[in-house]
Design a protein around this motif. Structure first.
Motif, short mmCIF file in Angstrom:
data_model
loop_
_atom_site.label_atom_id
_atom_site.label_comp_id
_atom_site.label_asym_id
_atom_site.label_seq_id
_atom_site.Cartn_x
_atom_site.Cartn_y
_atom_site.Cartn_z
N CYS A 194 37.40 -3.54 19.19
CA CYS A 194 37.02 -4.90 19.59
C CYS A 194 37.16 -5.02 21.11
N LEU A 229 39.07 -7.88 23.30
CA LEU A 229 40.51 -8.21 23.27
C LEU A 229 41.16 -7.85 24.59
N ILE A 258 27.84 -10.71 19.15
CA ILE A 258 28.99 -10.35 18.30
C ILE A 258 28.52 -9.28 17.32
N TRP A 296 32.39 -5.56 13.83
CA TRP A 296 33.76 -5.84 14.30
C TRP A 296 34.66 -6.09 13.09
N VAL A 319 39.96 -9.78 13.38
CA VAL A 319 41.01 -9.59 14.38
C VAL A 319 41.97 -10.76 14.21
N LYS A 363 36.48 -13.36 12.84
CA LYS A 363 35.66 -12.24 12.34
C LYS A 363 34.20 -12.60 12.54
N LEU A 400 30.96 -16.25 15.42
CA LEU A 400 32.34 -15.89 15.09
C LEU A 400 32.96 -16.95 14.21
N THR A 448 41.35 -13.06 24.30
CA THR A 448 40.11 -12.29 24.48
C THR A 448 39.41 -12.70 25.78
#
Ligand code: FAD
Length: 371
Positions: free
Chosen positions: A122, A125, A231, A235, A238, A248, A254, A287
């Motif tokens: 990811c 982050l 996105i 992924w 997280v 997610k 997201l 992030t």
């Protein structure tokens, strides 16, 4: 011998899953208050399968559900119910990092990962302030609608009936059975009742047996945020390991939650703008996403017994009322095993696994608190 008539109160995941099992050898009628099924907790979840989440009985039931998810997914009319997602768990202070290290040590699938690996999984982050991080490849997404639809369809195919717009407002013992009234003025008769009313579980228990289970409905918020960067669909989820936030990918956007657990009365809850602002702030701190707004948000209720294990079995004061409540934040991932366990307890009153039976027994919540 005539089949026993069972009235199931509630058409979320709990009601349809247990109903589909019991319809094999009972005359099942499911009553749902709303005009359609799964509009409350079941329709509002984050749809995750996390084997290392919750208290021991929940983990056991989730683990037992895995082969059942696979079996159901192999049926001709059912899509894959679990799809790989992966989970990246982050910690930002030493106590949380120590808790994560302990979780890694006891988990068959969680491994500690380096900052480089975190950036691969990811890239948004901020890894400079991470205290520790672990990846669990076993975290999956659940197709909640397909699972719920499968159970509702099976219940009907086995001869059961589902009636929506039927809110149970009164229930009386008549002879050896029950007379139940719904808000639309109809009267229903049954040999036994199942309380699968989710956040309303204590209301229904009090209505039928005069005593609830000390259930606590807790609001949890979900938002779908707009992102200015693409996105990637692959992924992982997280999450802050202390559950202060998680996100997610969700259809190019997201899905985020601040991991809130605000105790509220049962009802059709809505998201609080403050909780939505809070999750944007927390995810932005962790992030480089710089999220500014959300497309939509909602809230749902996760309803817990004091020890967070489900409440499954005959009501201690009224054995013809079967409790199937307290699914908390795990009612989708453990649904297949819990429905099997519930059906067995309904039919025989016992489980081979006495430890699990005691952990979910409806009598224990009261005892624990009254001590
Ligand atoms: C934001 C959020 C995220 C979550 N994420 C996950 C996750 O990732 N994985 C997971 O496994 N679980 C998750 N959960 C938990 C999961 O959604 C619940 O445990 C599960 O849906 C509970 O199902 P239920 O059937 O008990 O409740 P519900 O789906 O709420 O169904 C109860 C039904 O009973 C009906 N009812 C109530 N009173 C009456 C009455 N008097 N007469 C007739 N009908 C009545 C209601 O209308 C309702 O439809 C999450 C929950 C939330 C809110």
């Amino acid at each position: 011998m005539a089949r026993q008539r069972i009235l199931i109160i509630g058409g979320g995941m709990a009601g349809v899953s247990l109903g589909s099992e019991l319809a094999v050898d009972h005359d099942v009628v499911l009553l749902e208050a709303e005009s359609s099924l799964a509009v409350h907790s079941t329709g509002r979840s984050a749809a995750l399968f996390l084997a290392d989440y919750g208290p021991p009985p929940v983990r056991e039931l989730t683990r037992r559900s895995e082969p059942e998810f696979a079996r159901l997914s192999a049926l001709p009319d059912v899509p894959p119910l679990l799809t790989p997602r992966g989970g990246l768990f982050t910690t930002w202070d030493e106590p949380s990092a120590a808790a994560l290290t302990a979780a890694v040590a006891s988990s068959p699938s969680m491994v500690a990962v380096t900052a480089d690996r975190v950036r691969e999984l990811c890239p948004v982050l901020r890894t400079d302030e991470l205290a520790g991080c672990a990846f669990d490849a076993d975290v999956r997404d659940i197709d909640v609608a397909a699972l719920h639809g499968h159970y509702a369809g099976t219940l009907r195919r086995r001869g059961g009936r589902i009636t929506t717009g039927a809110r149970v407002v009164a229930a009386d013992r008549v002879g050896a059975g029950w007379e139940v009234r719904t808000a639309d003025g109809r009267t229903w008769h049954a040999d036994a009742l199942v309380n699968a009313a989710g956040a309303w579980g204590d209301q229904v228990a009090e209505l039928c047996a005069g005593v609830g289970h000390r259930l606590s409905p807790r609001r949890r918020t979900v938002a779908i945020a707009r992102s200015r960067v693409p996105i990637p669909a692959q992924w992982p989820v997280v999450a802050d390991f202390a559950e202060a936030w998680y996100f997610k990918p969700e259809s190019g956007a997201l899905l985020l939650s601040p991991g809130d657990e605000t105790e509220v009365p049962p009802g059709d809850v809505e998201s609080d703008p403050l909780d939505v602002a809070l999750v944007l702030e927390r995810v932005n701190a962790a992030t480089t996403l710089d999220l500014r707004s959300v497309r939509t948000s909602w809230a749902g209720l996760r309803t817990f017994a004091p020890d967070r294990a489900p409440v499954v079995g005959p009501h201690p004061e009224e054995p013809t009322l079967f409790s199937f409540v307290g699914q908390g934040g795990y009612g989708i991932q453990m649904a297949p095993a819990l429905a099997g366990v519930g059906a067995r307890l309904f039919r025989t009153g016992t489980l081979d696994d006495a430890v699990l039976a005691a952990a979910i027994d409806p009598g224990r919540a009261r005892t624990a608190l009254d001590r």
